[in-house]
Design a protein around this motif. Structure first.
Motif, short mmCIF file in Angstrom:
data_model
loop_
_atom_site.label_atom_id
_atom_site.label_comp_id
_atom_site.label_asym_id
_atom_site.label_seq_id
_atom_site.Cartn_x
_atom_site.Cartn_y
_atom_site.Cartn_z
N MET A 1 0.84 -1.20 0.00
CA MET A 1 0.00 0.00 0.00
C MET A 1 0.87 1.24 0.00
O MET A 1 1.89 1.29 0.66
N ASN A 2 0.44 2.25 -0.75
CA ASN A 2 1.19 3.49 -0.87
C ASN A 2 0.21 4.64 -0.71
O ASN A 2 -0.67 4.84 -1.54
N PHE A 3 0.31 5.38 0.39
CA PHE A 3 -0.64 6.46 0.67
C PHE A 3 0.13 7.74 1.01
O PHE A 3 0.97 7.73 1.91
N HIS A 4 -0.15 8.82 0.27
CA HIS A 4 0.56 10.08 0.46
C HIS A 4 -0.45 11.21 0.68
O HIS A 4 -1.53 11.22 0.10
N ILE A 5 -0.06 12.16 1.49
CA ILE A 5 -0.84 13.39 1.68
C ILE A 5 0.05 14.55 1.24
O ILE A 5 1.19 14.65 1.67
N HIS A 6 -0.49 15.40 0.38
CA HIS A 6 0.27 16.54 -0.14
C HIS A 6 -0.48 17.83 0.15
O HIS A 6 -1.70 17.83 0.34
N HIS A 7 0.23 18.93 0.14
CA HIS A 7 -0.36 20.24 0.42
C HIS A 7 -0.49 21.05 -0.87
O HIS A 7 0.41 21.03 -1.71
N PRO A 8 -1.59 21.79 -1.02
CA PRO A 8 -1.79 22.59 -2.23
C PRO A 8 -0.95 23.86 -2.23
O PRO A 8 -0.43 24.28 -1.19
N ALA A 9 -0.85 24.46 -3.39
CA ALA A 9 -0.17 25.74 -3.52
C ALA A 9 -0.91 26.81 -2.71
O ALA A 9 -2.13 26.73 -2.51
N ASP A 10 -0.18 27.81 -2.26
CA ASP A 10 -0.78 28.87 -1.42
C ASP A 10 -1.95 29.56 -2.11
O ASP A 10 -2.92 29.95 -1.45
N ALA A 11 -1.87 29.71 -3.43
CA ALA A 11 -2.92 30.41 -4.16
C ALA A 11 -4.25 29.66 -4.13
O ALA A 11 -5.30 30.25 -4.42
N LEU A 12 -4.22 28.38 -3.80
CA LEU A 12 -5.43 27.57 -3.79
C LEU A 12 -6.12 27.54 -2.42
O LEU A 12 -7.22 27.03 -2.29
N ARG A 13 -5.44 28.06 -1.41
CA ARG A 13 -6.03 28.04 -0.08
C ARG A 13 -6.95 29.23 0.11
O ARG A 13 -6.68 30.29 -0.44
N PRO A 14 -8.03 29.12 0.87
CA PRO A 14 -8.45 27.95 1.67
C PRO A 14 -9.35 26.99 0.94
O PRO A 14 -9.85 26.05 1.53
N PHE A 15 -9.59 27.24 -0.38
CA PHE A 15 -10.54 26.40 -1.11
C PHE A 15 -10.11 24.94 -1.13
O PHE A 15 -10.92 24.04 -1.01
N VAL A 16 -8.81 24.71 -1.32
CA VAL A 16 -8.27 23.36 -1.35
C VAL A 16 -7.51 23.12 -0.05
O VAL A 16 -6.61 23.89 0.29
N LYS A 17 -7.85 22.05 0.67
CA LYS A 17 -7.21 21.75 1.96
C LYS A 17 -5.99 20.84 1.79
O LYS A 17 -4.91 21.14 2.27
N GLN A 18 -6.19 19.70 1.13
CA GLN A 18 -5.11 18.72 0.98
C GLN A 18 -5.35 17.87 -0.25
O GLN A 18 -6.46 17.83 -0.78
N TYR A 19 -4.29 17.20 -0.67
CA TYR A 19 -4.38 16.18 -1.71
C TYR A 19 -4.05 14.83 -1.09
O TYR A 19 -3.14 14.73 -0.25
N TYR A 20 -4.74 13.78 -1.53
CA TYR A 20 -4.42 12.42 -1.13
C TYR A 20 -4.11 11.60 -2.39
O TYR A 20 -4.80 11.75 -3.40
N TYR A 21 -3.12 10.76 -2.29
CA TYR A 21 -2.81 9.86 -3.40
C TYR A 21 -2.66 8.45 -2.81
O TYR A 21 -1.88 8.23 -1.88
N TRP A 22 -3.41 7.51 -3.38
CA TRP A 22 -3.50 6.17 -2.80
C TRP A 22 -3.31 5.11 -3.89
O TRP A 22 -3.98 5.14 -4.91
N GLU A 23 -2.38 4.20 -3.64
CA GLU A 23 -2.18 3.02 -4.48
C GLU A 23 -2.25 1.78 -3.60
O GLU A 23 -1.67 1.75 -2.52
N ASP A 24 -2.97 0.77 -4.07
CA ASP A 24 -3.09 -0.48 -3.30
C ASP A 24 -3.21 -1.63 -4.28
O ASP A 24 -4.10 -1.64 -5.14
N ASP A 25 -2.32 -2.63 -4.14
CA ASP A 25 -2.31 -3.78 -5.04
C ASP A 25 -3.26 -4.89 -4.61
O ASP A 25 -3.36 -5.92 -5.27
#
Length: 279
Positions: A1-25
């Motif tokens: 399993m591969n799970f990542h949390i990323h942060h958006p660019a400053d210009a996108l805040r506060p509309f965008v909080k976080q990004y999640y990326y998930w891979e599972d075999d």
């Protein structure tokens, strides 16, 4: 399993909080915790591999398209995917969908909207780029670019509801409609119409969600096994009111608030912070 949390660019805040990326075999059905998606937020979900189905308690199940906006979930729901799965998720705040995509509540069918039926080709291009991307570290920049492009294409949106929603969060949902109408100089019908159009739910229900999330967070921090004792420290007048909201948002009677283990929300990841959850 591969799970990542990323942060958006400053210009996108506060509309965008976080990004999640998930891979599972994992092959077959993967049951996800119902608290994966936080109350009061909306999500753009990009299914790059596999199949995802959502089953709300008070609604028939639906399968998410490859690109969609999901939320607000106003009742308990069951989430499952058919693995192997690869997905990218953009967590938006209450009015992020309106700000980023220009979509109001009328654009949704039940709890979601198919992004690939929208006029903007950016989302199909994003899905293609994400499917071809082999480096999870690159996902953040791909999502940033797509969201910034979408934001730049939006005209000046109505901003007063942004302030109302932010004020409800600051006050932890402990605000009456009468207080809001007096503060913003709006009649009650106008306030409810504008808020429902942009956020997608009435302000009363949004305030209940905020109170519920705040109270659950406070109860968990007390680290007590039983929920009954500290309810007096929450915005509810009695246990019956708290149970009513708990049943609405979780579809089960409250018993313990100790965090469950082994869910996506509690996976240890490099780089970042715990996924925001509602319950």
């Amino acid at each position: 399993m591969n799970f990542h949390i990323h942060h958006p660019a400053d210009a996108l805040r506060p509309f965008v909080k976080q990004y999640y990326y998930w891979e599972d075999d994992t092959r077959g059905i993967i049951q996800l915790p119902q608290n994966l998606f936080a109350l009061g937020d909306q999500y753009m979900v990009f299914i790059l591999e596999g199949k995802a189905e959502v089953k709300p308690v008070n609604h028939k199940a639906f399968t998410l398209p490859a690109g969609s906006v999901l939320g607000h979930m106003t009742c308990a729901c069951q989430l499952q995917v058919q693995g192997p799965v690869k997905a990218a998720v953009v967590q938006l705040n209450a009015y992020g969908c309106y700000r980023l995509l220009g979509m109001d509540a009328a654009n949704f069918t039940n709890y979601y909207r198919n992004l690939l039926t929208a006029e903007q080709p950016v989302w199909q291009e994003l899905i293609t780029a994400l499917q071809q991307e082999k480096e999870p570290q690159r996902v953040e920049s791909l999502l940033d670019d797509a969201c910034l492009q979408a934001l730049s294409q939006q005209p000046g949106n109505l901003r007063e509801v942004d302030d109302i929603a932010d004020y409800l969060v600051i006050m932890q949902g402990n605000v009456s409609i009468a207080e809001l109408t007096a503060r913003y100089g709006l009649s009650r019908p106008t306030l409810e119409r504008l808020f429902s159009k942009i956020v997608g739910i009435p302000p009363q229900l949004y305030a209940r969600m905020i109170r519920y999330k705040t109270a659950l967070s406070a109860l968990r921090q007390l680290n007590l096994p039983e929920w009954q004792t500290p309810v007096a420290a929450t915005p509810w007048y009695n246990q019956a009111m708290f149970i009513k909201d708990y049943l609405l948002f979780n579809h089960e009677t409250p018993s313990y608030f100790t965090p469950s283990t082994g869910t996506i929300a509690h996976m240890q990841v490099d780089n970042l912070q715990q996924v925001a959850v509602a319950s």
